[in-house]
Write an enzyme that holds these catalytic residues in place. Structure first.
Site, short mmCIF file in Angstrom:
data_model
loop_
_atom_site.label_atom_id
_atom_site.label_comp_id
_atom_site.label_asym_id
_atom_site.label_seq_id
_atom_site.Cartn_x
_atom_site.Cartn_y
_atom_site.Cartn_z
N GLU A 144 0.83 -1.22 0.00
CA GLU A 144 0.00 0.00 0.00
C GLU A 144 0.86 1.27 0.00
OE1 GLU A 144 -4.11 -1.56 2.07
OE2 GLU A 144 -2.67 -0.53 3.34
N GLU A 300 -6.78 -7.61 -1.07
CA GLU A 300 -7.31 -7.42 0.28
C GLU A 300 -8.75 -6.93 0.21
OE1 GLU A 300 -5.17 -4.99 3.06
OE2 GLU A 300 -3.21 -5.74 2.44
#
Length: 694
Positions: A144, A300
């Site tokens: 991320e 995710e």
């Protein structure tokens, strides 16, 4: 292998006796892929240069022996305490000069050579040890990027920024010109005088802010590339990716896609947001479009609630299944969760997981296991692609960043909200849509929608103009074509290089006050746009109904365009609000205000009908999404009911239920489907592959 299914796996949080139970439960849940090692740096290198991979060998061997493949992370997302203690200069600083300390994650300056040196050293060890491991499926670099440290403003970053500017501009004279430094006595005589846009008494130079956003994105990407290059050299046959985030301004997904072997996304739906599936749809379309329709990975999502919103509601029964299948329907070849086993401590202990605190006799574990069984029952879907859409929506990171700078006519313009306002009427009409950058080849689309392209380069303008000249249908909305790549207003003002194409100019911006609205009245007997030779050109007239608009208005002067609607009241009463203009063999529509949703839907319906863009499936009930994936594995029609009521759907031909086997039922061909609220149907379409508009 089929559609991959699994979760982030963090065995370092648990004693080894739990690992064996995890492997049994993974088989029960039909897990085929896990991401492992994301936050393992401190365990794998507990002291500088002292590596301990023995425990991770057992993890990899155990997963491989259980038939679970591994998306192996490079472990560099969160530096261990010894690194920041020995080298506090790696810690990032905010624009106010305040140091960001350890104790969370992503506590590193993206420009830090010390951080990159230690990260690359670790990745070399990982690649040398696991490149040939039979469980390894792909590499996962970092995590991320830009989630917490989006920009760093320290002296290391300042020096790196100056090097970036030298490479971009070549001379300080060109920098001064690009940044308009004659304003406010900001002219530089040497690159060494340049600083990041740190906290200043008032508005920092907007071109400097824009370049710093670009630079910061590049700095993050250089961290990724430093690790990716090691993996490409030592493990060339294994694909490499990293997990991007939705509507994430710091990271240009289109630019990063060129350095990723496959796109990967983290997406967390908000159960309290009735439009969360719309945001997901736009984001999923962008992920798929970024690499030309290639299947992508949902790395995710949450099986239930998250922990980081102010109110963290769980996903109600059926929602997790529906939203997971939505990702697959829009091109995902993997569905994973964060995380496998719910943490007992730490900041994410209340973030849901496949194995909750309450254990496996829970709704979440049962729902996840059932979804795993469903996905495993249709392996032929993997590798198929979403049928090529005939509509596209343009999104540009440079323009997004520039649009949301300060000192503008209004600071209420936010691209995510504006883009969804243009995407929604296409989605609700059941139209498949790509999301593409302005430099993409647009010739294959019948309709291209351009929301609020504030920053417009000459090259992008030429591409849009050529598209319409060649017969395309273009819709452009307000505050577009205002500035160039250096945030300088185009000569002649808005719409800059689109002036001839749009057949108008904007004399003055009239942003509306918060909560204010203005009436919009359709102009009668507007011919439906259509280039010569198109059947739509003879389809009669259409009229935009009356309604309201908010947020923005513009004083538009016509230079060949025709009004589709006029402002009905306010300071601009009687002046054009929506226009159309024939150009070459195509047509362009311009929207000079933000139309209310019903009015925007009516306008989009008229424009797309003229362009010949049809829904994936005609006559869909409200709230039902339809998509098609096709390829060597066959052709599949996905129906997803995001509405609150059951829906009856008529099919164009008899189709068989592809998921019947997962339920132990016999698959029967049918012309009709009864789909409950939050229901999903995956149907085998016997017809040959056709375009999404067919």
């Amino acid at each position: 292998m089929g559609i991959h299914f699994g979760a982030d796996y963090n065995p370092e949080q648990w004693p080894e006796e739990v690992w064996e139970a995890d492997l049994r439960l993974m088989k029960q849940a039909h897990v085929t892929l896990v991401t492992a090692g994301i936050f393992s740096w401190a365990r794998a290198e507990p002291r500088p240069g002292a590596y301990d991979f023995d425990w991770f060998d057992r993890v990899m061997d155990g997963l491989g022996g259980a038939g679970v493949r591994v998306c192996l992370a490079t472990m560099t997302a969160s530096p261990p305490p010894w690194l920041t203690r020995a080298h506090p200069e790696v810690l990032p600083q905010g624009p106010d000069g305040q140091r960001r300390w350890p104790g969370g994650r992503q506590h590193y300056c993206p420009s830090s050579p010390v951080y990159r040196e230690h990260a690359v050293r670790l990745v070399k060890r990982l690649a040398a040890r696991y490149a040939g491991h039979p469980a390894l499926a792909l590499w996962h670099v970092g995590n991320e990027y830009g989630c917490h440290t989006r920009q760093c403003y320290c002296d290391v970053s300042a020096a790196d920024f100056r090097d970036w500017l030298r490479a971009r501009y070549g001379s300080v004279e060109r920098l001064n010109d690009a940044w308009s430094t004659a304003f406010w006595s900001q002219a530089y005589t040497d690159f060494e005088e340049v600083l990041p846009p740190r906290t200043a008494p008032t508005f920092p130079n907007p071109a400097q802010q824009l370049d710093y956003l670009r630079f910061s994105d590049d700095a993050l990407r250089r961290c990724y590339l430093a690790e990716r290059d090691v993996l490409a050299r030592l493990s060339p046959s294994v694909p490499v990716t990293t997990n991007l985030m939705p509507f994430h301004k710091p990271v240009d997904a289109f630019a990063w896609s060129r350095d990723m072997d496959m796109m990967a996304l983290d997406f967390y739906q908000d159960p309290f947001d009735p439009g969360t599936h719309l945001t997901a749809a736009y984001t999923f379309d962008l992920m798929r479009s970024a690499r030309g329709g290639q299947p992508w990975l949902l790395l995710e999502q949450a099986p239930g609630a998250v922990n980081w919103r102010s109110r963290n509601g769980p996903k109600p029964p059926g929602a997790m299944r529906l939203w997971s299948w939505q990702a697959v329907a829009q091109g995902a070849d993997a569905v994973l969760y964060f995380q496998w086993r719910q943490s007992r401590g730490g900041a994410e202990k209340f973030h849901s997981a496949v194995v909750p605190h309450a254990g496996t006799d829970t709704r979440i574990f049962r729902e996840v296991s059932e979804l795993g069984r469903e996905l495993a029952s249709v392996p032929e879907i993997a590798g198929t692609r979403v049928a090529r859409p005939t509509a596209a929506l343009v999104t540009d990171w440079d323009s997004w960043r520039a649009l949301e700078l300060d000192s503008h006519p209004s600071t209420a313009l936010r691209l995510p909200e504006l883009a969804l306002g243009h995407y929604r009427p296409l989605f609700e009409a059941g139209v498949a849509c790509d999301v593409v950058p302005p430099d993409r080849d647009l010739s294959g689309y019948r309709l291209v929608v351009v929301p609020n392209l504030y920053l417009l380069t000459e090259r992008a303008a030429e591409r849009l103009t050529a598209y319409v000249r060649g017969g395309g249908h273009l819709l452009v909305s307000f505050f577009s074509g205002v500035v160039d790549a250096c945030d300088r207003v185009h000569p002649g003002g808005c719409p800059g290089p689109l002036r001839s194409l749009l057949g108008l100019r904007v004399e003055e911006f009239w942003p509306l006050d918060e909560g204010a609205t203005v009436g919009v009245r359709g102009v009668a007997a507007v011919r439906r746009p259509g280039g010569p030779g198109r059947a739509e050109a003879a389809a009669g007239a259409w009229e935009l109904p009356s309604g309201t608009a908010d947020l923005w208005s513009e004083a538009i002067l016509l230079e060949g365009a025709e009004p589709v609607a006029r402002f009905a009241d306010g300071e601009l009463a009687g002046s054009p609000a929506v226009t159309r203009h024939g150009y070459g063999t195509g047509t362009v529509t311009y929207v000079g205000t933000r139309l209310e949703p019903a009015l925007m839907r009516a306008l989009m319906d008229g424009v797309r009908a003229a362009a010949g863009v049809r829904p994936v499936l005609a006559g869909l009930p409200e709230g039902v999404q339809a998509t098609v994936r096709e390829g060597d594995g066959g052709r599949f029609l996905f129906l997803l009911n995001h509405g609150a009521r059951a829906a009856d759907i008529t099919l164009p031909c008899p189709m068989a239920d592809a998921l019947a086997g997962a339920r132990g039922e016999r698959s029967e061909h049918t012309y009709r489907i009864a789909l409950p609220a939050r229901g999903v149907a995956v149907l085998k379409d016997p017809r040959r592959a056709v375009s999404a508009s067919g």
